[in-house]
Every structure is written in structure tokens, then in C-alpha cells.
Design a protein around this motif. Sequence first.
Motif, PDB file in Angstrom:
ATOM      1  N   PHE C 246     -15.133   4.410  -2.241  1.00 43.16           N
ATOM      2  CA  PHE C 246     -14.803   3.145  -2.900  1.00 43.16           C
ATOM      3  C   PHE C 246     -13.285   2.952  -2.986  1.00 43.16           C
ATOM      4  O   PHE C 246     -12.747   1.911  -2.603  1.00 43.16           O
ATOM      5  N   VAL C 247     -12.601   3.980  -3.476  1.00 45.53           N
ATOM      6  CA  VAL C 247     -11.149   3.866  -3.664  1.00 45.53           C
ATOM      7  C   VAL C 247     -10.442   3.726  -2.323  1.00 45.53           C
ATOM      8  O   VAL C 247      -9.491   2.964  -2.172  1.00 45.53           O
ATOM      9  N   ARG C 248     -10.950   4.461  -1.320  1.00 45.53           N
ATOM     10  CA  ARG C 248     -10.372   4.348   0.019  1.00 45.53           C
ATOM     11  C   ARG C 248     -10.505   2.929   0.567  1.00 45.53           C
ATOM     12  O   ARG C 248      -9.570   2.368   1.127  1.00 45.53           O
ATOM     13  N   ARG C 249     -11.683   2.357   0.418  1.00 44.88           N
ATOM     14  CA  ARG C 249     -11.876   0.988   0.909  1.00 44.88           C
ATOM     15  C   ARG C 249     -11.004   0.014   0.147  1.00 44.88           C
ATOM     16  O   ARG C 249     -10.460  -0.936   0.718  1.00 44.88           O
ATOM     17  N   LEU C 250     -10.895   0.253  -1.152  1.00 43.15           N
ATOM     18  CA  LEU C 250     -10.036  -0.603  -1.965  1.00 43.15           C
ATOM     19  C   LEU C 250      -8.606  -0.546  -1.432  1.00 43.15           C
ATOM     20  O   LEU C 250      -7.952  -1.569  -1.235  1.00 43.15           O
ATOM     21  N   GLU C 251      -8.143   0.661  -1.179  1.00 36.60           N
ATOM     22  CA  GLU C 251      -6.773   0.839  -0.701  1.00 36.60           C
ATOM     23  C   GLU C 251      -6.580   0.131   0.638  1.00 36.60           C
ATOM     24  O   GLU C 251      -5.537  -0.461   0.888  1.00 36.60           O
ATOM     25  N   ARG C 252      -7.601   0.201   1.499  1.00 38.62           N
ATOM     26  CA  ARG C 252      -7.456  -0.326   2.848  1.00 38.62           C
ATOM     27  C   ARG C 252      -7.986  -1.749   2.964  1.00 38.62           C
ATOM     28  O   ARG C 252      -8.708  -2.080   3.906  1.00 38.62           O
ATOM     29  N   SER C 253      -7.686  -2.539   1.972  1.00 43.83           N
ATOM     30  CA  SER C 253      -8.145  -3.927   1.999  1.00 43.83           C
ATOM     31  C   SER C 253      -6.999  -4.790   1.491  1.00 43.83           C
ATOM     32  O   SER C 253      -5.954  -4.276   1.093  1.00 43.83           O
ATOM     33  N   TRP C 254      -7.187  -6.086   1.526  1.00 45.26           N
ATOM     34  CA  TRP C 254      -6.156  -6.978   0.982  1.00 45.26           C
ATOM     35  C   TRP C 254      -5.949  -6.671  -0.493  1.00 45.26           C
ATOM     36  O   TRP C 254      -4.858  -6.875  -1.028  1.00 45.26           O
ATOM     37  N   ILE C 255      -6.987  -6.205  -1.163  1.00 46.38           N
ATOM     38  CA  ILE C 255      -6.841  -5.924  -2.593  1.00 46.38           C
ATOM     39  C   ILE C 255      -5.880  -4.760  -2.808  1.00 46.38           C
ATOM     40  O   ILE C 255      -5.000  -4.808  -3.662  1.00 46.38           O
ATOM     41  N   GLY C 256      -6.040  -3.715  -1.984  1.00 46.33           N
ATOM     42  CA  GLY C 256      -5.106  -2.595  -2.081  1.00 46.33           C
ATOM     43  C   GLY C 256      -3.687  -3.061  -1.841  1.00 46.33           C
ATOM     44  O   GLY C 256      -2.739  -2.618  -2.507  1.00 46.33           O
ATOM     45  N   LEU C 257      -3.537  -3.978  -0.897  1.00 46.77           N
ATOM     46  CA  LEU C 257      -2.202  -4.532  -0.617  1.00 46.77           C
ATOM     47  C   LEU C 257      -1.677  -5.289  -1.830  1.00 46.77           C
ATOM     48  O   LEU C 257      -0.510  -5.131  -2.210  1.00 46.77           O
TER      49      LEU C 257
END
Lengths: 306, 261, 388
Positions: C246-257
Amino acid sequence: MDVGYLAQYVMNGLMLGMMYALVAVGFTLFFGVLDVIKFSHGDVLTVGAFAGLATYLGLDLLGISSPVVLVLCVLSVSALCMALLGALIARYLVLPLRSAPPLNTLLITLMLGTVLRESVRLFYPQGANPKPFPALLPTDSVTMGNFNLRLDNVMMLFAGTIVIVGVHLLLTRTKLGLAIRAVAQDEETAKTMGINFKLIVLITFGLGSALAAFAGIMNGLYYNEINFGMGLLLGVIGFSSAIVGGLGNIYGAILGGFLFAALQTVGAVAMPFASAYKDVFAFGVIILIMAWRPTGLIREKVSERV
Amino acid sequence: MNRPPPPLLVASDLSKLFGGVVALDTLNLEVRANDILGLIGPNGSGKTTFFNVVTGIYPATSGRVTFDGAEITGFSTQAVYRSGISRTFQRSRLSLPLSVFDNIMVGNHKRLNQGLWFNLVRRGAFREEFEANFEEARTLIRVFDAPLAERMFEAVAGFPMIDRRRIEICRALISHPKLLLLDEPSAGMTHDETSALMDDILEVKARFKDLTIVIVEHEMGVIERITNRCVVLNFGQKICEGTYQEVSRDRQVQEAYLGIE
Amino acid sequence: MNDPRPRGGGLIACIVATIAVTAYVIALLVVESQIGILILLAGGVAAVLAAARFGVLARVGEGLARRENTLHLLAVVGVVVATAFFHEDHFILLMMATVILYVLATLGLNVQFGFTGVLNFAGASFFGVGCYTAAVLSMHTAVPHILVLLIGGLMAALIGSILLLPVLRTRGHYAAVVTIAFALLFKTFLEVNDVLGGPQGLRVAGMNLFGWEFNDNIQIGENLELSFYVNYIVLGLILLGLAFAFVRRLERSWIGLNLDAIRLDDTAAACFGLNIARWKITAFTIGNFLTGVAGGLYAMMLGFIAPTNFTFGDSLILVSIVLLGGIGNVWGLVVATTIVIILPEKLQAIQEYRFLLYGAMVILMLLFRPEGLLPRPLRRYFPGWQPR
């Protein structure tokens, strides 16, 4: 409510307020010159109190019993040591991180606070237990109804007032104070006017830390007891007081300190049944104040006056 | 003759006070569509404050701003950006630890799907959006500098000032704004670098037909070369406007710059 | 420059490295003598420095980053092998499970502080909310235990939302004080109130998953018995895997940006339409949720909780883990948590001094290597993706 009780509460509130104000003034000084928050301030207070206690024990071993000598030695040794500690912190931890994100200064001083706190706990003989603090001041008292006015408290209030007025005069009437204010106003301009920026920062941190030592001793004398965790609470309250007064404003810090003490005292009077919750109440108030006026109560008024 | 199109941005009686200091003093200013407008004036004459008030960083003390026919006075920075105004900053404000691509995508916020479900679960769809935006960003940055486009996944911290300026302008352009505010793009660069960057800006203007640009500059050579109209500010007021040649001959302007009362 | 061959070590090198690390950790856990542990530690540090010096570390690191699925598989296999090795040893398995749950908790902190820059010095308090929720629900209600974990996380997120207003309205230092005040308030509150057991704390029922009692040892065949902690390791690992993904996907998305942009310059971010409050709320809530879930399972595993587990010092340890590991780097958390949890358990001499040591370690780290042990790499939205 009985007038005597009321007077007692007012007296207690004033004592608390004086300690908070002393801590808050330190925070304000640091923020003024460097725009940083030194989170180890409360723990410097603890170390100051313990340094004072150690000085007393040392003098006691030497057989010195004159109370005047004792008080003066305890105060001056503790204040000098903490001034040195404060300057060292500024020199080796705060100034090197000036170009780093401000978060790092916060973290490093917070961690230093832990190191100081834990050092007292681990390395002061039986530092994990509360330590009795000697009554160095005359404890004579006048009793009026339910009000017990103790001489030592009056002396401490008086001394605290002198210290704060002294800091005020130092800042407003001396060349050093002018330099500190110049640095606080605008670092670059101050530098071009030939002010030794680094030195002024070190002196300011020393001064603020000496105030913390004074507050620590005062705390010890007032409660007749000190412990390794006392600074954490006083530091957070002192910082909140400084914020309430609008960080960087010395009068605001003093006012904030007394305001906070007043709130606590009123809380204790209004809810005697919940005395166990008094610290919970204090921290709750801090959170509420931050939600309500995150930049302080005083600042806006000041800017109107300018 | 055709009637001139209505102005894109209009500031009417716009004032901004900081405490007792008047930064903008009942300023009236129009930016016509498709112009490259130079905003000039001595230090502290209110140029950057004008940008900050228009983009919603500071609220105006009084007065109005309309953009593209609609009032934007009091809009938040977010709302101003969504209405089609984007900007660069005097002191380049890129996120240095992030990649070139990341920085440009920050400027593309309104065109990216920000939903939690889309970003976290629908990775296939996210991948398509990501690839499309990558292509677009790369095409845009090639307008400025082809080698830079091959280094999209390197941290901005490793690039020299001119590349950072280019990246910053790309961040402002990627969302296809109608109005681009450039705050001293030549600051911190050599003469040759400035010249190269101005070529880039003219190239951009040629590609984006409907783009209007307001540029704050101290280098008069830059202003002379790329603007078709200038507005001169002094003490927060407009003291002169016209082509560079016109304003540079104006006596008031000369006085303002030389400090003659 | 455009070498199509993937750089970095080969698959074999990665597998060898994993075996070495697993063997090393097992050895560290096995050895009892203090001298032996010191020698092992010195050897480990020397080996890492040597590997770094000769570029082995970088090559293996790159190779693993390139093969993320392999890395995940190898990590899980490593944990399984270590668990199998110690299958009877309650104490060591408890330590391993603790590491797993602390990584889960610090993942939450990482979203808040590492990505978004929202300081939270009350991590142990939100962990504690999860613990107390588990205690109350498991002892006094019939709520299925897997839901108890979920509710623990939700409670942490909910109580965290009390702090949202002050945290959102303030920045940096001020927000830090809000969370410090909350950490102190929470601990004091637990101590003085009567309902939640006061200073004595509360008992917590063991996990029961669809009838499977987690607190019974597992009997396999005639003569193989697994410690009951194996249950907690398996469930912890599953939860951690989910949270990690979950955290990895969050990081690698526009949201993480978005989160990074807000941390690095919120004024610039606001000028490009980012709703600062929305993303700070998202990050703070997600973070507290993860920390709360970790707390819930931790309480069930220990069977007993008391206010002394949730002091300000414990919150500082959680922050230290994030800082030591490398702010924002999820793998850094694993390394740092392992060091922070296991070292004082194995080296009895430093047990008492651990707060002091971590404080000093973080100070040195901030002065000399502020990016942490494993600096966070640049964002790669899809690992291995190359522009056409």
C-alpha cells in the motif's frame, strides 16, 4: 470562597508563572536571534537544577553553612555551567545545521534533550529517583487566616522579577542588547554593521540557558524536590507560553507564562475533584491554544501598535 | 479596424499594504491577450507583490482583479491556478531532491487524476496516464533543451541554474495556462545563459499560440528584446506604459530609475 | 550511456547476499555471550563497510532494486527460514514479531513524516490507542479479532483527527509541540484514569482468528512443536506485506508526489493547485491507522499492556527509526527497526542506556549523514520502466 485560600492560589500561580516566564523568555531569545526552537531547553533546566544540587552537596561537604554563600554559589555555578552548555549546544549542534531544513534543528535539539534527560537519570547517583532539594532560603512565614505567606517564596518572586527586569534592561539599555536586537531584526544587516554574529548567537544561547538554570533552582526550592523528567513538562509549557505571547516577543513570553499559570490555577480551583488530571488539563489547553491561535495571542496587537 | 480583444487580466485600483508600507497603491493595469508584457520598475516598486496578489499568495487590501472575464479577487492560490494562471518564482522554488519529471508533474496537478482509488488500485490506468504525461513533459522540455529531456529521472539538485529555470518554466507551462507570470527568470545567470533562456521563451511563445506572458525583469536588454509592451511601476503605481522604446524615453521613468525627485 | 543491459549484480549475487544476511541475523540471534555478539557486530559493520568500499553493496542494491519481486520473495523467505530455525524459541520469536510490528508502525510514521513532513512525536500514543482498543474489545466484547485490529487502526485515526486542526493550522515547530503535548497528555491520562486500568494497565486476550487460537503452541505431527509466536509472525508478516504494498503504491503515484511537494515547499505546491490540508489529512490519517493496527496486534501478542509502554521516549524511538533508516525509505525502516529493537535485547549492557544511545545516534546521523543509513532513492513510478 475564602479570601485566604484565594490569596494562596494567587501566590502559587505567581510562583508558577514566574518559572514559566523565565523558560519562555529563553525560547523567545533563541527564536529571536536564529529563528530556531531549541527543544532541549527544558532539559537544560533539569541539568541546571541538578548542577545546583551537586554544588550544594559539594559545599556542604566542605563544611560551608552560611546560607548566603550557599545560595549565591549554587545559583552562580548552575547559571554559569548552563550558560556554557547553552553556548556549546549553539556552537556544535544548532549553528552547523543552519543550512539544513529547520526540521533537523528541531530533531537534533529534541534528541539532545533526551540525551541530557537520560544522562541525569543514568549518571547522577540514583538519578532515576526524585531528589530532595535543600531549603536554602529562610522558610519563616506569616499566616493570615488560610493564607500562609512564606518568606522564601516572596524572595524568589522578588529575585525572579529582578532577573527578568535585568534581562529587559540588558536588551534595551546596553550595547550587547543592541547587538542582540540587531541580529534578531536582520542578520545580514547586523553582519555588515560589524557585529560578530556567531558570538552574539552564542551569548544569547548562554543567556537563555542561564535563565533556565535559574528557573530550575527556583523550581527545586519551591517544591523541595527535583527529578530528571521535570524539564520536559516545564519545557513544553514554557514553549507554549512563548507561543501564546507570540514567539520572539519578550513581553509576550512573560505574559504568556503568567497566563498559563493562571489557567492552571483556575483549573485547579474550578475542578478540585479532578486534581489528578491537572497535567492532562494543562496539555489539553496547549493543544487548544494551538488550534485556536497558532501564532500567538499578542502578535497582532503589537503589529497594530507599530 | 477591428475592435481590440478584451484584456485578459485587469487589475483595478489594486492596493496591498504590509503594516504601514504601501506595496501596491491603487494600481490599474491591463494585460492584453497574446502579449509579452514587461513589468519593470526599481527595487521595491511592487512587481513581485503584484504577482503574489494576483496568484492569491497575499490577499489584496482593496481593489479587484479580473481574469478572462471573471473576477478572481480573493481567490486562493489553488483557484487562481485552476483558472489558468501559473508562475515561476524569483528565487527558483523547485523541489531539489525530486526528479525533473516529478517537478514538472507538480505543475500539472489539475490535469492529473488525484483519486485514491485510481492511484492505488487501478495501476493499469495510472500507467497509461503516467506514460502519456511523460511523453508530453518530454516534448515540452525538448523545446528548451534536448539533452535535458534525456535526464528526466535525475534529481533537480544536480542541474545548473539555467536548467533549473527551464524546468521551472516547464512546470508552469505543462498545464497549458492562459497566462504565464515569469518573475525575474534571468536572476543568477550569466549573460549568455540569459540570452539562451530568452530564445527558449520566444520559442515557447511561438508554439503556444494563445499564451500570454508577463515578465518581471531587471535586465533591460531582455525587456527590449522579447516584450511588445511594457508597464513601469514605481511605489506601487503605474507611472508609464507603452513599447520599450516609448517607456525608455519617458522622463518619469528615467527619474524613477535614477532616483531624481 | 544507453546500455540496454540492466546494470547491477546478477540474480546469483542477490541470492547470495540474502543468504548471507539471513545467516548473519540468525547468528546474531543465536549467540548468547556478550563478547561473541560484539565480535559479530564488529564483523558485520566491517563486512558492510568492505562491501561498500568495493562496490559490492551498490551492485547488489541496484540488482535488487531492479528485481523488486525477487527482493520481496527473498525477504519473506529469509524471515521464514529464520522462523523455522528458531521454531521453539519463544524469546527470539517474540523479538522477531516485535520487529515486524514496529516496521508496520513506523511505515505509518514514514507516510506522515518521511513523505509529507508532518511531524508526529506521538507515534507511541497512536500505537497505544490500538493496544487499548484491542484490550477493551478483546476482553469485553465478542467482536471478531481481525475486526478488532481494524477498529484499533480506525480509533487511532479518529483520535488523531482531534489533532488535525492544530496540526494543519501550524507548521514545523508548532505542530511538533502539539504532538509532544498529546504524547504527554496521553500517557498521563492513561495513568490517572480508573477505567482503563490506571498505571497497572490491562490484560488483552490472545488473537483468535476464525477459531484458531494464536496463543497455543502449534503441534505438527508427533514431535514437532512450534512456538505460538509463529502465529503472530505469520499474521504480522501478512499485514506488513499488505501495508508495504500500500505504502509503496502510494509513494509511486501522483499522491506520493503531492506529499513530497508539500513537504519540500508548500507555498510553491499551493501555487500549483495542491490542496495542502487535504493531503496532510490523508497522510496523517493513513499513518495513524497503520500505527494503530500494529498496536492492536502487538497488544494481543503481549497479552498485557500498561501506560509505561507508551511514553514520549517510545515515540522518540519510533521517530529515531525513521531518521536512522533514511527518511522516506521503506526499506530503511526494516534495517533501522532491526537494529533498534534487537541490539538492546542482545547486548544487555546497553539495555538501560538505549534511549541515550538512540538519542546520540540520531544526533550524529543528523550532523554527518542526514539522509540516513539507506538514503531514499528517486521516485520510480514503475520499477524497471524505461522511456521509449
